[in-house]
Design a protein around this motif. Structure first.
Motif, PDB file in Angstrom:
ATOM      1  N   ASN A   1       0.547  -1.208   0.077  1.00  0.00           N
ATOM      2  CA  ASN A   1       0.071   0.043  -0.132  1.00  0.00           C
ATOM      3  C   ASN A   1       0.559   1.199   0.210  1.00  0.00           C
ATOM      4  O   ASN A   1       0.554   2.221   0.165  1.00  0.00           O
ATOM      5  CB  ASN A   1      -0.611  -0.201   1.530  1.00  0.00           C
ATOM      6  N   LEU A   2       1.676   0.748  -0.073  1.00  0.00           N
ATOM      7  CA  LEU A   2       2.671   2.316   0.108  1.00  0.00           C
ATOM      8  C   LEU A   2       3.367   3.245  -1.710  1.00  0.00           C
ATOM      9  O   LEU A   2       3.822   1.853  -1.974  1.00  0.00           O
ATOM     10  CB  LEU A   2       4.833   1.943   0.724  1.00  0.00           C
ATOM     11  N   THR A   3       2.763   3.998  -1.767  1.00  0.00           N
ATOM     12  CA  THR A   3       2.960   4.851  -2.788  1.00  0.00           C
ATOM     13  C   THR A   3       4.540   4.810  -3.305  1.00  0.00           C
ATOM     14  O   THR A   3       4.481   4.596  -4.410  1.00  0.00           O
ATOM     15  CB  THR A   3       2.056   5.850  -3.740  1.00  0.00           C
ATOM     16  N   TRP A   4       5.177   5.666  -2.442  1.00  0.00           N
ATOM     17  CA  TRP A   4       6.261   5.449  -3.175  1.00  0.00           C
ATOM     18  C   TRP A   4       7.854   4.291  -2.272  1.00  0.00           C
ATOM     19  O   TRP A   4       8.714   4.526  -2.280  1.00  0.00           O
ATOM     20  CB  TRP A   4       6.853   6.630  -2.006  1.00  0.00           C
ATOM     21  N   TYR A   5       7.092   2.633  -2.425  1.00  0.00           N
ATOM     22  CA  TYR A   5       8.486   2.290  -1.952  1.00  0.00           C
ATOM     23  C   TYR A   5       8.976   1.604  -3.037  1.00  0.00           C
ATOM     24  O   TYR A   5       9.051   1.993  -4.139  1.00  0.00           O
ATOM     25  CB  TYR A   5       7.110   0.861  -1.598  1.00  0.00           C
TER      26      TYR A   5
END
Length: 376
Positions: free
Chosen positions: A66-70
C-alpha cells in the motif's frame, strides 16, 4: 500509526515559530497542500514502524503493497533504522533491566505550549537516560540533533509520561537520516531541558499562539507556507541592494563576508518568488510585464518498442553498451562481492572547492597560501 491531528504550534515546525513567533498564526491562513516529499516521508515512516515492531517481536501488518513510494532504497533505510533502534535498546539495558520501547508515540507538551502535541518515532525509557530517536527520510536538508527544538518538545512530552515512574537524569536525542549518512545525537540533562522549557519555550510559545512577537527571517523560512509573500523576508533579503551590486573588488572584506552569509538565503528567496509567480500565472493571474510561454522541450520516442523493431529490421543495433555506474554495479554484485572484486579500481577524486561557513563539519582544504607556506 497513530491518528493524525493538526497543532498550531507543532513540534515539527517549532524551529520556525521559536525564531519567528507570528509566523504560526500567519501560516494558519494558508491551505496545507502537502507534497510528494511529504508523502514519501509518510510511507517511509510506516515502513520503519513495521520493521521495528517485527524486530522487537510485536505483531504488525506489512504495509508494503500500500506504499506508493516504496522502493529498494526505502527498504534498506527502514531495515537500518530498525537495527539501529535495537542497538539503542541494548545500550539502555546497561542501566535498566527492562527498558520500555514506544513506537510512534503521541506525546503532549501542552504544559509549555498551548495545544502542544506531536508523535515521536521511537522513545526508549530507562533509568538514567531517556532516549528519543526521530527518523528523517529527507535528502535535501541535513538535520542536526544539537539543541533541536522538535526533539526537545518530544522529550518534554515523554517526561510528562514517565518522569515520575523512572529515575531519569538525562535525555539523549538522535536524528537517524540514512539517505544523508547522518546519525546525529545530542544529550542534555533533564534539569537543563526543563529550564529551557520554562525560560525559552513557554514564553515564546505564548507569543506565537497569540500571534504576537516580531517576524524574523532565516533558514527556518524554508518550510514556511507564507515564505513567498512574507514582507519581512523580502525586506531582509533586499537589504543587499544597499551594495548596488558593485563589483566584488570594490567592496570591503566585511561587506563580502556579510553578503556570503546571506547569499544562499537570497537565492532561495528569489527562487521561491519565481516559483510562486509561475504557479499563480498558471492559475490565471496576469503579472504586468510578464507572460506565460511554453518552455524548451526535448524530442522523445512515442513508442520505444516500435523504434527497436524498426531499427532492428533495418539491420542496425538500437542499443548502446555502457558500463554500469558504481551504485548500480554494487547493487548488481552485492556489497561484499563488489568490495572483493572492485575495491582496487575505485577512486574518489578531490571535490571541487566550495566556500562554506566555519560551522560546516568538513575539514578545511589547502589553498594557494597554505600550499606555499608548507613548501617553504
Amino acid at each position: 500509526m497513530p491518528p493524525k491531528g493538526h497543532a498550531i504550534l507543532s513540534a515539527s515546525s517549532s524551529d520556525r515559530w521559536l525564531h519567528c513567533p507570528p509566523s504560526a498564526r500567519l501560516c494558519e491562513t494558508y491551505e496545507d497542500k502537502g507534497s510528494d516529499y511529504a508523502a514519501e516521508g509518510t510511507d517511509a515512516h510506516e515502513l520503519c514502524e513495521y520493521k521495528l515492531k517485527r524486530a522487537l517481536g510485536m505483531d504488525a501488518s506489512d504495509p508494503t503493497e500500500n506504499l506508493t513510494w516504496y522502493n529498494e532504497e526505502m527498504e534498506d533505510c527502514a531495515n537500518g533504522y530498525a537495527a539501529y533502534i535495537l542497538e539503542m535498546v541494548e545500550a539502555a539495558k546497561e542501566s535498566c533491566a527492562d527498558p520500555k520501547v514506544l513506537i510512534e508515540q503521541r506525546v503532549d507538551f501542552s504544559r509549555w505550549v498551548e495545544q502542544g502535541f506531536g508523535t515521536a518515532d521511537c522513545i526508549i525509557i530507562a533509568d538514567g537516560t531517556l532516549r528519543i530517536c526521530d527518523y528523517k527520510h529527507g535528502l535535501g536538508v541535513l538535520v542536526d540533533a544539537t539543541d533541536n527544538p522538535q526533539m526537545k518538545c518530544y522529550a518534554l512530552g515523554a517526561l510528562e509520561l514517565f518522569d515520575d515512574i523512572y529515575d531519569i537524569d538525562n535525555v539523549s536525542m538522535t536524528i537517524y537520516q540514512p539517505r544523508r549518512q547522518n546519525i546525529s545525537t545530542f544529550e542534555i540533562s533533564k534539569d537543563e531541558l526543563y529550564r529551557w522549557a520554562d525560560e525559552v519555550l513557554k514564553p515564546t510559545a505564548d507569543l506565537a499562539f497569540a500571534g504576537d512577537g516580531n517576524f524574523l527571517c532565516g533558514e527556518w523560512c524554508g518550510f514556511c507556507k507564507a515564505k513567498h509573500e512574507c514582507r519581512a523576508r523580502a525586506e531582509a533579503n533586499l537589504t543587499l541592494a544597499q551594495y548596488d551590486f558593485k563589483l566584488p573588488p570594490l567592496l570591503e572584506d566585511s561587506e563580502i563576508e556579510y553578503i556570503l552569509s546571506r547569499a544562499d538565503e537570497l537565492v532561495a528567496w528569489a527562487s521561491d518568488i519565481k516559483e510562486y509567480a509561475l504557479q499563480q500565472a498558471i492559475s490565471g493571474k496576469e503579472w504586468a510585464g510578464w507572460k506565460l510561454v511554453e518552455g524548451r522541450s526535448n524530442r522523445k520516442y512515442s513508442n520505444e518498442e516500435a523504434v527497436i523493431q524498426a531499427v532492428t529490421d533495418a539491420g542496425f543495433d538500437p542499443y548502446e553498451k555502457k558500463l554500469l555506474g558504481i551504485t548500480a554495479m554494487q547493487k548488481r554484485l552485492g556489497k561484499s562481492r563488489f568490495d572483493e572484486l572492485l575495491t582496487a579500481y575505485i577512486e574518489k577524486p578531490q571535490g571541487k572547492p566550495t566556500l562554506v561557513p566555519e560551522s560546516d563539519k568538513r575539514p578545511a582544504m589547502n589553498n594557494a597560501k597554505t600550499d606555499f607556506m608548507e613548501e617553504n
